[in-house]
Design a protein around this motif. Structure first.
Motif, PDB file in Angstrom:
ATOM      1  N   UNK A 134       0.990  -1.350  -0.195  1.00 59.10           N
ATOM      2  CA  UNK A 134       0.087  -0.240   0.028  1.00 59.10           C
ATOM      3  C   UNK A 134       0.800   1.337   0.031  1.00 59.10           C
ATOM      4  N   UNK A 135       1.650   1.396   1.168  1.00 62.88           N
ATOM      5  CA  UNK A 135       2.656   2.270   1.342  1.00 62.88           C
ATOM      6  C   UNK A 135       3.369   2.595  -0.569  1.00 62.88           C
ATOM      7  N   UNK A 136       3.828   1.937  -0.926  1.00 61.34           N
ATOM      8  CA  UNK A 136       4.383   1.938  -2.672  1.00 61.34           C
ATOM      9  C   UNK A 136       3.203   2.480  -3.392  1.00 61.34           C
ATOM     10  N   UNK A 181       4.317   6.171  -5.297  1.00 61.87           N
ATOM     11  CA  UNK A 181       4.049   6.311  -6.718  1.00 61.87           C
ATOM     12  C   UNK A 181       3.064   7.623  -7.108  1.00 61.87           C
ATOM     13  N   UNK A 182       2.161   7.034  -6.744  1.00 59.21           N
ATOM     14  CA  UNK A 182       1.109   8.363  -7.001  1.00 59.21           C
ATOM     15  C   UNK A 182       1.721  10.578  -6.448  1.00 59.21           C
ATOM     16  N   UNK A 183       1.854  10.261  -5.300  1.00 59.39           N
ATOM     17  CA  UNK A 183       2.095  11.165  -4.683  1.00 59.39           C
ATOM     18  C   UNK A 183       3.197  11.854  -4.831  1.00 59.39           C
ATOM     19  N   UNK A 214       5.531  13.756   3.856  1.00 63.40           N
ATOM     20  CA  UNK A 214       6.996  13.125   5.136  1.00 63.40           C
ATOM     21  C   UNK A 214       6.101  11.592   4.749  1.00 63.40           C
ATOM     22  N   UNK A 215       6.708  11.216   4.832  1.00 58.68           N
ATOM     23  CA  UNK A 215       7.651   9.836   4.274  1.00 58.68           C
ATOM     24  C   UNK A 215       6.788   8.360   5.954  1.00 58.68           C
ATOM     25  N   UNK A 267      11.718   0.632  -4.951  1.00 58.22           N
ATOM     26  CA  UNK A 267      10.769   1.348  -6.296  1.00 58.22           C
ATOM     27  C   UNK A 267      10.817   2.875  -5.489  1.00 58.22           C
ATOM     28  N   UNK A 268      10.420   2.434  -4.393  1.00 57.78           N
ATOM     29  CA  UNK A 268      10.550   4.038  -3.485  1.00 57.78           C
ATOM     30  C   UNK A 268      11.457   4.712  -3.097  1.00 57.78           C
TER      31      UNK A 268
END
Length: 179
Positions: free
Chosen positions: A68-70, A74-76, A85-86, A95-96
């Protein structure tokens, strides 16, 4: 840590670092000071799921949460001119790291394990710290994640023993020199 890229008003600003480093607090302050939209990837995930991070970890495990985080990162990271803020573990997936590094100016908010413990000791919304020895868990996570933070970041800022507003002003000054 990579060389600092040139920044402009549309350059995204991404905050990475361990839990308790101040990413969400500093992100809100920085976004307000720079008059930019602010996003917290963990909050976006919670809003979309209609559930808190601990529940997501309980039902889907850490791997389900990371998927979900990835998707959210990817979107933001494709937005323009935001402050993001991650979550502390966002850098675990290549990939992140690539999306963050290529699509914005990445700031690693560095802090000590002692400061992390002080800032998170009463927070039950951190599933990875629900262990008998939170210090040991934080030290292990630091060992794994710090090299990844450094690989992804364009700038490192230490947050220990400093008021959030002062850290934000230091970041703003450095960013304005690049804008």
């Amino acid at each position: 840590m990579q060389d600092e890229p040139r920044c402009d008003r549309n350059t995204n600003i991404f905050l990475i670092g361990p839990m308790g480093a101040g990413k969400s607090t500093l992100g809100r302050l920085l976004a307000s000071a720079l008059k930019r939209p602010f996003y917290d990837s963990d909050k976006v995930i919670e809003d979309r799921c209609g559930a808190g991070i601990p529940w997501i970890f309980d039902i889907e495990g850490e791997e389900g949460f990371r998927i979900r985080e990835t998707q959210v990162i990817e979107e933001l990271t494709q937005e323009q001119g935001i402050v993001l803020a991650t979550g502390g573990g966002a850098v675990l997936k290549p990939e992140n790291r690539n999306a963050l590094h290529q699509r914005g100016f990445v700031i690693f908010l560095r802090t000590t394990v002692e400061q992390q413990l002080a800032r998170t000791n009463k927070d039950r919304n951190r599933p990875l710290l629900q262990t008998e020895n939170p210090r040991q868990r934080l030290e292990l996570m630091r060992e794994i994640r710090d090299p990844l933070y450094l690989e992804t970041a364009h700038l490192v800022i230490d947050t220990d023993q400093r008021p959030p507003r002062q850290v934000m002003l230091d970041i703003k000054k450095k960013l304005l020199n690049l804008l």
